[in-house]
Design a protein around this motif. Structure first.
Motif, short mmCIF file in Angstrom:
data_model
loop_
_atom_site.label_atom_id
_atom_site.label_comp_id
_atom_site.label_asym_id
_atom_site.label_seq_id
_atom_site.Cartn_x
_atom_site.Cartn_y
_atom_site.Cartn_z
N ASP A 9 0.75 -1.32 0.11
CA ASP A 9 0.30 0.03 0.14
C ASP A 9 1.18 1.09 0.20
OD1 ASP A 9 -1.96 1.76 0.05
OD2 ASP A 9 -2.55 0.85 1.87
N LEU A 10 1.75 1.26 -1.08
CA LEU A 10 2.54 2.47 -1.39
C LEU A 10 2.87 2.60 -2.79
CD1 LEU A 10 5.72 1.35 0.92
CD2 LEU A 10 4.55 2.80 1.42
N TYR A 11 3.53 3.86 -3.20
CA TYR A 11 2.77 4.39 -4.27
C TYR A 11 4.43 3.72 -4.59
CZ TYR A 11 0.04 7.81 -2.56
OH TYR A 11 -1.15 9.10 -2.72
N GLY A 12 5.47 4.12 -4.42
CA GLY A 12 6.87 3.15 -4.69
C GLY A 12 7.63 3.08 -6.31
N ARG A 13 7.81 0.96 -6.37
CA ARG A 13 8.00 1.40 -7.55
C ARG A 13 6.95 0.33 -8.67
NH1 ARG A 13 13.75 -2.34 -5.96
NH2 ARG A 13 14.02 -0.53 -5.08
N ALA A 14 5.89 1.04 -8.37
CA ALA A 14 4.08 0.77 -8.70
C ALA A 14 3.42 1.23 -9.19
CB ALA A 14 3.36 -0.75 -7.78
N GLU A 15 4.03 2.94 -8.64
CA GLU A 15 3.05 3.40 -9.10
C GLU A 15 3.01 4.14 -10.60
OE1 GLU A 15 -0.25 6.26 -8.64
OE2 GLU A 15 0.99 4.38 -7.96
N ALA A 16 4.50 3.94 -11.21
CA ALA A 16 4.42 4.04 -12.83
C ALA A 16 3.41 3.21 -13.35
CB ALA A 16 5.79 3.93 -13.24
N ILE A 17 4.00 1.90 -13.12
CA ILE A 17 2.61 0.99 -13.72
C ILE A 17 1.22 0.95 -13.52
CG2 ILE A 17 2.11 -1.41 -13.33
CD1 ILE A 17 5.45 -2.23 -12.92
N ARG A 18 0.74 1.34 -12.61
CA ARG A 18 -0.35 1.76 -12.31
C ARG A 18 -1.02 3.09 -13.01
NH1 ARG A 18 0.60 2.22 -6.33
NH2 ARG A 18 0.27 -0.30 -5.25
#
Length: 202
Positions: A9-18
């Motif tokens: 439940d973070l932006y981190g390394r997944a936010e670009a993918i989202r």
């Protein structure tokens, strides 16, 4: 069954993918794992390198490694350049920004206050000015780093510039009119997404 993106439940390394999935209008389930659920996924063998983000496709195949997932989705949905030189431009900026992000981690995970102060000073006086000056040159007055439309680096860059961590170098962004305009445009394009996404610390 829609695709699934696994992360914390973070932006981190997944936010670009989202963001790339949202921009491409791809239906997906944003699965935000807690520590116990992550441990269960590791134990199941579902995560090839025991890390997230991981992207489970509709057929059940699981892709791992965040930047590689971003590139895959970029290639699939028209955000990854087919020209070899343009692809290098996008990839080299991802690498450069990854190095820049690592300088911030030296601040976040400094072993003591003295080391933290030294890392902050180096970041403010060296790393931030250097990165944004060179990024501004690459942007070259364009709307996106990809030109008239975003490429994979734009999502990598935009996800970081819309995280709470960006406040740490807002004064440096303000010195670079092209970068500032790019970030403002990104905020407009993703206004609905940004207003409705879960709030995270980073």
């Amino acid at each position: 069954m829609p695709a699934k993106l696994y992360y914390f439940d973070l932006y981190g390394r997944a936010e670009a993918i989202r963001m790339i999935l949202t921009h491409a209008k791809v239906e997906f389930e944003d699965v935000r794992l807690n520590k116990e659920q992550f441990g269960e996924m590791v134990a199941s063998g579902k995560l090839e390198f025991n890390q997230v983000p991981a992207f489970e496709m509709e057929d059940g195949k699981v892709l791992t490694q965040g930047v590689s997932i971003l590139r895959y989705l970029g290639a699939k949905h028209g955000y990854y350049p087919t020209d070899a030189l343009k692809a290098w431009e996008a990839d080299s900026m991802i690498d450069a920004m990854s190095d820049f992000n690592n300088t911030m981690r030296k601040i976040m995970f400094a072993p003591n206050e003295e080391a933290k102060a030294a890392a902050q000073k180096e970041f403010a006086e060296v790393h931030a000015p250097t990165f944004f000056t060179r990024a501004e040159k690459r942007l070259a007055g364009q709307k996106y780093f990809g030109g008239d439309s975003p490429n994979v680096f734009d999502f990598f860059f935009g996800s970081f510039m819309t995280s709470p961590l960006a406040a740490n170098f807002q004064s440096e962004i303000d010195k670079h009119s092209g970068i500032k305009a790019s970030v403002e445009n990104w905020n407009v394009v993703f206004a609905d997404y940004l207003a409705n996404r879960p709030k995270c610390s980073f």
